[in-house]
Design an enzyme around this catalytic site. Structure first.
Site, mmCIF file in Angstrom:
data_model
loop_
_atom_site.group_PDB
_atom_site.id
_atom_site.type_symbol
_atom_site.label_atom_id
_atom_site.label_comp_id
_atom_site.label_asym_id
_atom_site.label_seq_id
_atom_site.Cartn_x
_atom_site.Cartn_y
_atom_site.Cartn_z
ATOM 1 N N LYS A 88 0.843 -1.197 0.000
ATOM 2 C CA LYS A 88 0.000 0.000 0.000
ATOM 3 C C LYS A 88 0.879 1.248 0.000
ATOM 4 C CE LYS A 88 -4.000 -1.796 2.540
ATOM 5 N NZ LYS A 88 -4.995 -1.527 1.504
ATOM 6 N N ARG A 124 -10.537 -11.365 1.512
ATOM 7 C CA ARG A 124 -11.344 -12.450 0.938
ATOM 8 C C ARG A 124 -10.587 -13.780 0.999
ATOM 9 N NH1 ARG A 124 -11.669 -9.000 -4.496
ATOM 10 N NH2 ARG A 124 -11.310 -7.372 -2.956
HETATM 11 N N1 BES Z 1 -8.291 -3.704 4.268
HETATM 12 C C1 BES Z 1 -8.367 -3.274 2.925
HETATM 13 C C2 BES Z 1 -9.624 -2.472 2.638
HETATM 14 C C3 BES Z 1 -9.633 -1.070 3.164
HETATM 15 C C4 BES Z 1 -8.832 -0.094 2.592
HETATM 16 C C5 BES Z 1 -10.482 -0.730 4.191
HETATM 17 C C6 BES Z 1 -8.877 1.193 3.069
HETATM 18 C C7 BES Z 1 -10.526 0.565 4.644
HETATM 19 C C8 BES Z 1 -9.723 1.532 4.100
HETATM 20 C C9 BES Z 1 -8.358 -4.471 1.991
HETATM 21 O O1 BES Z 1 -7.590 -5.540 2.394
HETATM 22 C C10 BES Z 1 -7.796 -3.992 0.692
HETATM 23 O O2 BES Z 1 -6.655 -3.644 0.661
HETATM 24 N N2 BES Z 1 -8.618 -3.988 -0.339
HETATM 25 C C11 BES Z 1 -8.217 -3.514 -1.614
HETATM 26 C C12 BES Z 1 -8.778 -4.443 -2.650
HETATM 27 C C13 BES Z 1 -8.218 -4.231 -4.022
HETATM 28 C C14 BES Z 1 -6.757 -4.618 -4.052
HETATM 29 C C15 BES Z 1 -9.007 -5.070 -5.000
HETATM 30 C C16 BES Z 1 -8.763 -2.098 -1.779
HETATM 31 O O3 BES Z 1 -9.870 -1.821 -1.307
HETATM 32 O O4 BES Z 1 -8.049 -1.278 -2.346
HETATM 33 MN MN MN Z 2 -5.572 -5.341 1.796
#
Ligand code: BES
Ligand code: MN
Ligand code: ZN
Length: 503
Positions: free
Chosen positions: A280, A354
């Protein structure tokens, strides 16, 4: 903070009640509620209204001291809007006003004498629960890791609600229920706020064990070896990059009849989500300590229903892991085999929620559940879709699932912890196609929260299932950064209603 019910004969005036403060309602157009009227023997409250010091609109307040012929040291006037139109929103706002002002008063105790019985479509018990919840929410602090604690909060410590003889039992039960719920929310908030170097998968497992001991719940914690034996290849692929061992937590509150099928809650327990190799960006990455708020909501809900001694069988399941990059971490393009046997091409290691949930959703088949609800901070896309007001609710669209969806939506409304239903459809499923495995773990940018739900849906064919995406509701960012304790109120209310239905 202490709450109690005082049985009060409606015939004796509330002006005789001794306290540091008494809160009463006033309406727009300079009208007094019956309780305000009882304190207005010498016309001081009427005079305050006439002077324009308080509009009577919802959210308006005025503090008076030493009102004549009133035993309370202070009278707190709370605006309730037009007379005869007291909605649940008006009472919720009144509770927020009481909480804000009570927190700054020099008084030790306060009587809350708002017109709770005149509220539209809700009852006194609802109003008491809402007020207790708001007061507790407002007083929550997380300063265990500050060497100098925030200055000891001033303010009212004891709150007293009034009830007639006939209302007293229901009012007492409402207080007890609200305190149990607030204790559950506090636990969920504490776990959420606790940073990743404290709140590890092992810490979550120990919290579950502690809860189990205190409330005599069943608990089981599976370690890496046992997860390998269960062939949880998808869950384990997320844990590969971390030095912290993964834990798979199973909690059991068996308050119902032995033969009754349990409700199963599955909470995403990523104690820190760096994104893994699909790292990230750095800005606000700290907030990914909150990526275990699904797990925290399961533990918080168990804290609440255990204290309530809820007559229902409930099982909580938490796949807990960190998501970290390292030489042994899963790489984009890697293909893993889930417990169900389905293979997954991991195109993005940041779509890890997931991957841990799918194996947990397969694992829970063994409980032959009456319903399964998973709770997860699953997608940033859910925040784009619904903001920070509603959790996303996803289920299949058939009569069994519509029933479950409506139960959850209504439990959310009652508790002020709302969700909004989103679609699951085959057309979205196509986005998860992989050239090399049974499915990919991402479905591209469009409808990201829906394709995530569609991924989970594939693992839930054997039971009635709902998914709550709490990415936008589990915590607040910015100056008020902190866990909200959501959706513990929604889940607890849902379970309370289920218990009432099976009686
Ligand atoms: N934990 C995150 C989702 C999230 C991000 C919740 C920011 C709250 C704030 C999750 O694991 C994630 O990183 N999801 C990705 C999915 C994508 C790679 C398809 C996302 O939401 O960017
Ligand atoms: Mn994630
Ligand atoms: Zn995540």
């Amino acid at each position: 903070m202490d709450f109690s019910i005082k049985t009060h004969d409606a015939k004796t005036s509330i002006s005789t009640l001794k306290s540091g403060c008494i809160a009463v309602g006033v309406f727009e157009n300079k009208k007094l509620s019956p309780q305000a009227q009882a304190l207005d023997k010498t016309g001081e409250i009427t005079a305050a209204l006439k002077s324009g010091d308080i509009s009577g609109k919802p959210g308006s307040t005025l503090l008076l001291r030493a009102v004549s012929d009133t035993a309370a040291e202070r009278v707190l006037l709370i605006g309730l809007g037009p007379e005869g139109d007291i909605s649940d929103k008006v009472i919720s706002l009144a509770a927020v006003c009481v909480a804000r002002i009570a927190a700054t008063l020099g008084a030790n105790d306060a009587v809350i004498a708002l017109p709770f019985t005149a509220i539209k479509e809700r009852d006194q018990a609802w109003a008491i629960r809402t007020t207790v919840q708001t007061l507790r929410d407002n007083s929550y602090r997380f300063d265990t890791l500050k060497s100098k604690k925030d200055t000891a909060p001033a303010g009212v410590k004891k709150f007293i609600f009034l009830a007639t003889v006939a209302q007293t039992a229901a009012a007492k039960e409402a207080v007890a229920q609200a305190i149990a719920l607030a204790n559950g929310m506090d636990l969920a908030k504490d776990l959420g706020n606790l940073p990743g170097n404290f709140c590890t998968p092992t810490y979550l497992a120990n919290t579950a064990k502690k809860l189990a001991k205190e409330f005599k719940l069943g608990v089981e914690v599976l370690d890496r070896k046992q997860l390998e034996a269960l062939k949880m290849g998808s869950f384990l692929s997320v844990a590969r990059g971390s030095d912290q061992p993964p834990k798979f937590i199973v909690l059991k509150h068996l308050g119902g009849k032995a033969k009754d099928a349990p409700v199963v809650l599955v909470g995403k327990g990523i104690t820190f989500d760096s994104g893994g190799i699909s790292l990230k960006p750095g800005g606000s990455m700290d907030e990914m300590k909150y990526d275990m708020c699904g797990a925290a909501s399961v533990l918080g809900t168990f804290r609440a229903i255990a204290e309530m001694k809820l007559k229902l069988n409930v099982i909580g399941v938490i796949p807990a892991s960190e998501n970290m990059p390292s030489g042994s971490a899963t790489k984009p393009g890697d293909i893993v085999t889930s417990m169900s046997g389905l293979t997954i091409e991991v195109l993005n290691t940041d779509a890890e929620g997931r991957l841990v949930l799918c194996d947990a959703l397969t694992y829970v088949e063994r409980f032959k559940p009456a319903a399964v609800v998973d709770i997860a901070t699953l997608t940033g896309a859910c925040i784009t879709a619904l903001g920070h007001h509603n959790s996303g609710l996803f289920t299949r669209h058939d009569s069994a699932h519509d029933g479950l969806a409506n139960e959850l939506l209504s439990a959310g409304k009652t508790s002020g912890d709302t969700a909004w239903r989103m679609p699951i459809e085959d057309s979205y499923q196509e986005q998860l196609k992989s050239n090399f495995a049974d499915m990919a773990n991402i479905g591209g940018a469009p409808a990201g929260s829906i394709t995530a739900a569609c991924f989970l849906e594939r693992y839930t064919k054997k039971y009635t299932w709902a998914h709550l995406d709490i990415a936008g509701t589990a915590w607040k960012s910015g100056a008020a950064k902190g866990a909200t304790g959501r959706p513990v109120p929604l889940l607890t209310n849902f379970l309370i209603n289920r218990a009432a239905a099976v009686k």
